[in-house]
Design a protein around this motif. Sequence first.
Motif, PDB file in Angstrom:
ATOM      1  N   VAL A   1       0.828  -1.429  -0.393  1.00  0.00           N
ATOM      2  CA  VAL A   1      -0.281   0.305  -0.253  1.00  0.00           C
ATOM      3  C   VAL A   1       1.007   1.529  -0.070  1.00  0.00           C
ATOM      4  O   VAL A   1       1.879   1.519   0.986  1.00  0.00           O
ATOM      5  N   THR A   2       0.763   2.304  -0.936  1.00  0.00           N
ATOM      6  CA  THR A   2       1.575   2.769  -1.328  1.00  0.00           C
ATOM      7  C   THR A   2       0.772   4.487  -1.066  1.00  0.00           C
ATOM      8  O   THR A   2       1.839   5.397  -0.646  1.00  0.00           O
ATOM      9  N   ARG A   3      -0.003   4.989  -0.894  1.00  0.00           N
ATOM     10  CA  ARG A   3      -0.695   5.965  -0.234  1.00  0.00           C
ATOM     11  C   ARG A   3      -1.134   6.552   1.128  1.00  0.00           C
ATOM     12  O   ARG A   3      -1.001   5.342   1.384  1.00  0.00           O
ATOM     13  N   TYR A   4      -0.334   7.806   1.355  1.00  0.00           N
ATOM     14  CA  TYR A   4      -0.657   8.343   2.328  1.00  0.00           C
ATOM     15  C   TYR A   4      -1.916   7.897   3.452  1.00  0.00           C
ATOM     16  O   TYR A   4      -2.158   7.643   4.673  1.00  0.00           O
ATOM     17  N   ASP A   5      -3.329   8.426   2.891  1.00  0.00           N
ATOM     18  CA  ASP A   5      -4.387   7.880   3.183  1.00  0.00           C
ATOM     19  C   ASP A   5      -4.999   6.796   3.526  1.00  0.00           C
ATOM     20  O   ASP A   5      -4.924   5.560   4.474  1.00  0.00           O
ATOM     21  N   ASP A   6      -4.148   5.676   2.655  1.00  0.00           N
ATOM     22  CA  ASP A   6      -4.124   4.340   2.895  1.00  0.00           C
ATOM     23  C   ASP A   6      -3.908   3.764   3.394  1.00  0.00           C
ATOM     24  O   ASP A   6      -4.276   2.662   4.330  1.00  0.00           O
ATOM     25  N   VAL A   7      -2.206   3.854   4.207  1.00  0.00           N
ATOM     26  CA  VAL A   7      -1.502   3.711   4.556  1.00  0.00           C
ATOM     27  C   VAL A   7      -1.969   3.787   5.906  1.00  0.00           C
ATOM     28  O   VAL A   7      -1.596   3.056   7.267  1.00  0.00           O
ATOM     29  N   ARG A   8      -2.450   5.144   6.675  1.00  0.00           N
ATOM     30  CA  ARG A   8      -2.536   5.494   7.951  1.00  0.00           C
ATOM     31  C   ARG A   8      -4.095   4.469   7.953  1.00  0.00           C
ATOM     32  O   ARG A   8      -4.667   4.193   8.921  1.00  0.00           O
ATOM     33  N   GLU A   9      -4.931   4.244   7.317  1.00  0.00           N
ATOM     34  CA  GLU A   9      -6.324   3.970   7.076  1.00  0.00           C
ATOM     35  C   GLU A   9      -5.775   2.468   7.328  1.00  0.00           C
ATOM     36  O   GLU A   9      -6.109   1.413   8.860  1.00  0.00           O
ATOM     37  N   LEU A  10      -5.025   2.086   7.296  1.00  0.00           N
ATOM     38  CA  LEU A  10      -4.529  -0.364   7.021  1.00  0.00           C
ATOM     39  C   LEU A  10      -3.995  -0.467   8.886  1.00  0.00           C
ATOM     40  O   LEU A  10      -4.638  -0.727   9.485  1.00  0.00           O
ATOM     41  N   LEU A  11      -3.478   1.120   9.196  1.00  0.00           N
ATOM     42  CA  LEU A  11      -2.169   1.142  10.415  1.00  0.00           C
ATOM     43  C   LEU A  11      -3.105   1.060  11.446  1.00  0.00           C
ATOM     44  O   LEU A  11      -2.719   0.949  12.336  1.00  0.00           O
ATOM     45  N   SER A  12      -4.360   1.475  11.216  1.00  0.00           N
ATOM     46  CA  SER A  12      -5.028   1.867  12.353  1.00  0.00           C
ATOM     47  C   SER A  12      -6.384   1.297  12.470  1.00  0.00           C
ATOM     48  O   SER A  12      -7.160   1.347  13.378  1.00  0.00           O
ATOM     49  N   ASP A  13      -6.514   0.217  11.685  1.00  0.00           N
ATOM     50  CA  ASP A  13      -7.508  -0.553  10.831  1.00  0.00           C
ATOM     51  C   ASP A  13      -7.541  -1.960  12.508  1.00  0.00           C
ATOM     52  O   ASP A  13      -6.852  -2.741  12.374  1.00  0.00           O
ATOM     53  N   PRO A  14      -8.039  -2.556  13.262  1.00  0.00           N
ATOM     54  CA  PRO A  14      -8.132  -3.280  14.207  1.00  0.00           C
ATOM     55  C   PRO A  14      -8.456  -4.816  13.321  1.00  0.00           C
ATOM     56  O   PRO A  14      -8.895  -5.192  14.438  1.00  0.00           O
ATOM     57  N   ARG A  15      -9.218  -4.733  12.652  1.00  0.00           N
ATOM     58  CA  ARG A  15      -9.483  -6.141  11.518  1.00  0.00           C
ATOM     59  C   ARG A  15      -7.822  -5.922  10.553  1.00  0.00           C
ATOM     60  O   ARG A  15      -7.562  -7.195  10.271  1.00  0.00           O
ATOM     61  N   VAL A  16      -6.788  -5.701  11.032  1.00  0.00           N
ATOM     62  CA  VAL A  16      -5.594  -6.034  10.881  1.00  0.00           C
ATOM     63  C   VAL A  16      -4.558  -5.845  11.691  1.00  0.00           C
ATOM     64  O   VAL A  16      -4.247  -5.640  12.861  1.00  0.00           O
ATOM     65  N   SER A  17      -4.243  -7.423  11.587  1.00  0.00           N
ATOM     66  CA  SER A  17      -3.425  -8.308  12.221  1.00  0.00           C
ATOM     67  C   SER A  17      -1.500  -8.451  12.004  1.00  0.00           C
ATOM     68  O   SER A  17      -1.515  -8.196  10.905  1.00  0.00           O
ATOM     69  N   ALA A  18      -1.107  -7.810  13.507  1.00  0.00           N
ATOM     70  CA  ALA A  18       0.798  -7.501  13.524  1.00  0.00           C
ATOM     71  C   ALA A  18       1.488  -9.374  13.880  1.00  0.00           C
ATOM     72  O   ALA A  18       2.358  -9.565  13.633  1.00  0.00           O
ATOM     73  N   ASP A  19       0.196  -9.747  13.869  1.00  0.00           N
ATOM     74  CA  ASP A  19       0.917 -11.127  15.086  1.00  0.00           C
ATOM     75  C   ASP A  19       1.523 -12.257  13.888  1.00  0.00           C
ATOM     76  O   ASP A  19       1.117 -12.556  12.390  1.00  0.00           O
TER      77      ASP A  19
ATOM     78  N   HIS B   1       0.334   0.603  17.034  1.00  0.00           N
ATOM     79  CA  HIS B   1       1.683   0.258  16.960  1.00  0.00           C
ATOM     80  C   HIS B   1       2.895   1.027  17.233  1.00  0.00           C
ATOM     81  O   HIS B   1       4.367   1.329  16.472  1.00  0.00           O
ATOM     82  N   GLN B   2       2.005   2.504  17.040  1.00  0.00           N
ATOM     83  CA  GLN B   2       3.261   3.624  16.419  1.00  0.00           C
ATOM     84  C   GLN B   2       4.744   3.694  17.248  1.00  0.00           C
ATOM     85  O   GLN B   2       4.328   3.286  18.436  1.00  0.00           O
ATOM     86  N   CYS B   3       6.111   3.352  16.972  1.00  0.00           N
ATOM     87  CA  CYS B   3       7.005   4.025  18.118  1.00  0.00           C
ATOM     88  C   CYS B   3       6.949   4.245  19.436  1.00  0.00           C
ATOM     89  O   CYS B   3       6.931   5.112  19.287  1.00  0.00           O
ATOM     90  N   VAL B   4       7.028   3.135  20.127  1.00  0.00           N
ATOM     91  CA  VAL B   4       7.035   3.382  21.266  1.00  0.00           C
ATOM     92  C   VAL B   4       8.624   4.507  21.768  1.00  0.00           C
ATOM     93  O   VAL B   4       8.516   5.589  22.493  1.00  0.00           O
ATOM     94  N   GLY B   5       9.248   4.269  21.000  1.00  0.00           N
ATOM     95  CA  GLY B   5      10.694   5.141  21.962  1.00  0.00           C
ATOM     96  C   GLY B   5      10.972   6.117  20.370  1.00  0.00           C
ATOM     97  O   GLY B   5      12.201   7.135  20.147  1.00  0.00           O
TER      98      GLY B   5
END
Length: 411
Positions: free
Chosen positions: A58-76, A358-362
């Motif tokens: 995914v390359t568009r700014y709005d899509d990247v932010r939407e994807l990374l804030s979507d609870p239906r997406v897993s980082a597992d 998941h935004q960087c804690v540091g």
Amino acid sequence: MTPPESPTASHTPGATPPRDFPIQRGCPFAAPAEYAALRTDDPVARVTLPTRREAWVVTRYDDVRELLSDPRVSADIRRPGFPALGEGEQEAGARFRPFIRTDAPEHTRYRRMLLPAFTVRRVRAMRPAVQARVDEILDGMLAAGGPVDLVSAYANAVSTSVICELLGIPRHDLEFFRDVTRISGSRNSTAEQVSEALGGLFGLLGGLVAERREEPRDDLISKLVTDHLVPGNVTTEQLLSTLGITINAGRETTTSMIALSTLLLLDRPELPAELRKDPDLMPAAVDELLRVLSVADSIPLRVAAEDIELSGRTVPADDGVIALLAGANHDPEQFDDPERVDFHRTDNHHVAFGYGVHQCVGQHLARLELEVALETLLRRVPTLRLAGERDQVVVKHDSATFGLEELMVTW
């Protein structure tokens, strides 16, 4: 533990075959040129990974932010469709469970353990100590004389020293930590090589955890042992994994940013001249460099837990998807003339540290290190220059974090 085989990403028969990913940068100071074409023509694109699995980018700014804030997406990382970019990455990750590759509530628990050490107030209070350590490292580099590899002698020394001193790790062979990250973050490492490298790191940390159980000190390891390990909130293995990823992620991205930022400033002398004229620009300059360089470009690896629609394209459930931070940070719909390095850019809401839970804690500590390291280098070594030809600079293309393998400089 070996994760199950992943299905390939769903696609329509007869459609354009997936392109290979990752895509190398042509210029170290910009996203790959192909990202611009993807944003326009195929913003949610199918790709083939080095593992030969298929996924989506995914390359568009709005899509990247939407994807990374979507609870239906897993980082597992244990999910079969996880889009690992290295052969050994998923197997080792499933074994050691770094918290950045987990979902809530597990991820939330580990993040809350670390957050108190990385607040704006805590980080601001660290500035004098960081400045003193940076000056000490630079003193040593200058005394040794040039030419010298800035990556090893300065960038890695600064980032590794700061995170180790925060945790309470005694001054150690700084190249040891760099070697651990070089192996564990390489897309060419096997699961056995990654496990061996991390095993060495966990052996060092395990000894320190045992010591802090007996004699706590004023450091982050002691705090985590006292507040979380002793009461039974985490196991020793879970604590070691959390400490390990805090070191690896914290030092590698900052090392890359210090070195790559220095190269950019050497390439464009009008930029350091601007910073010397107005040192108050440094915080804004750091954020602009973070946006432009986007060294953590493909670190946000995810799996769709349900069907997800982005820019009119459906990413099917169980498919891997990668949010490209450099793609988002160079999106002209969000950033005017995104290839231009502009220290006066306003509303610079970049996603260099990721986005969402998941935004960087540091990130506050990273900004502080970059401000101090770059300001001190510009102020104290005004004659800094490349030692050798520009095309001799060694770039890392096969690492989870983009950066420089070596940057020979003199003064």
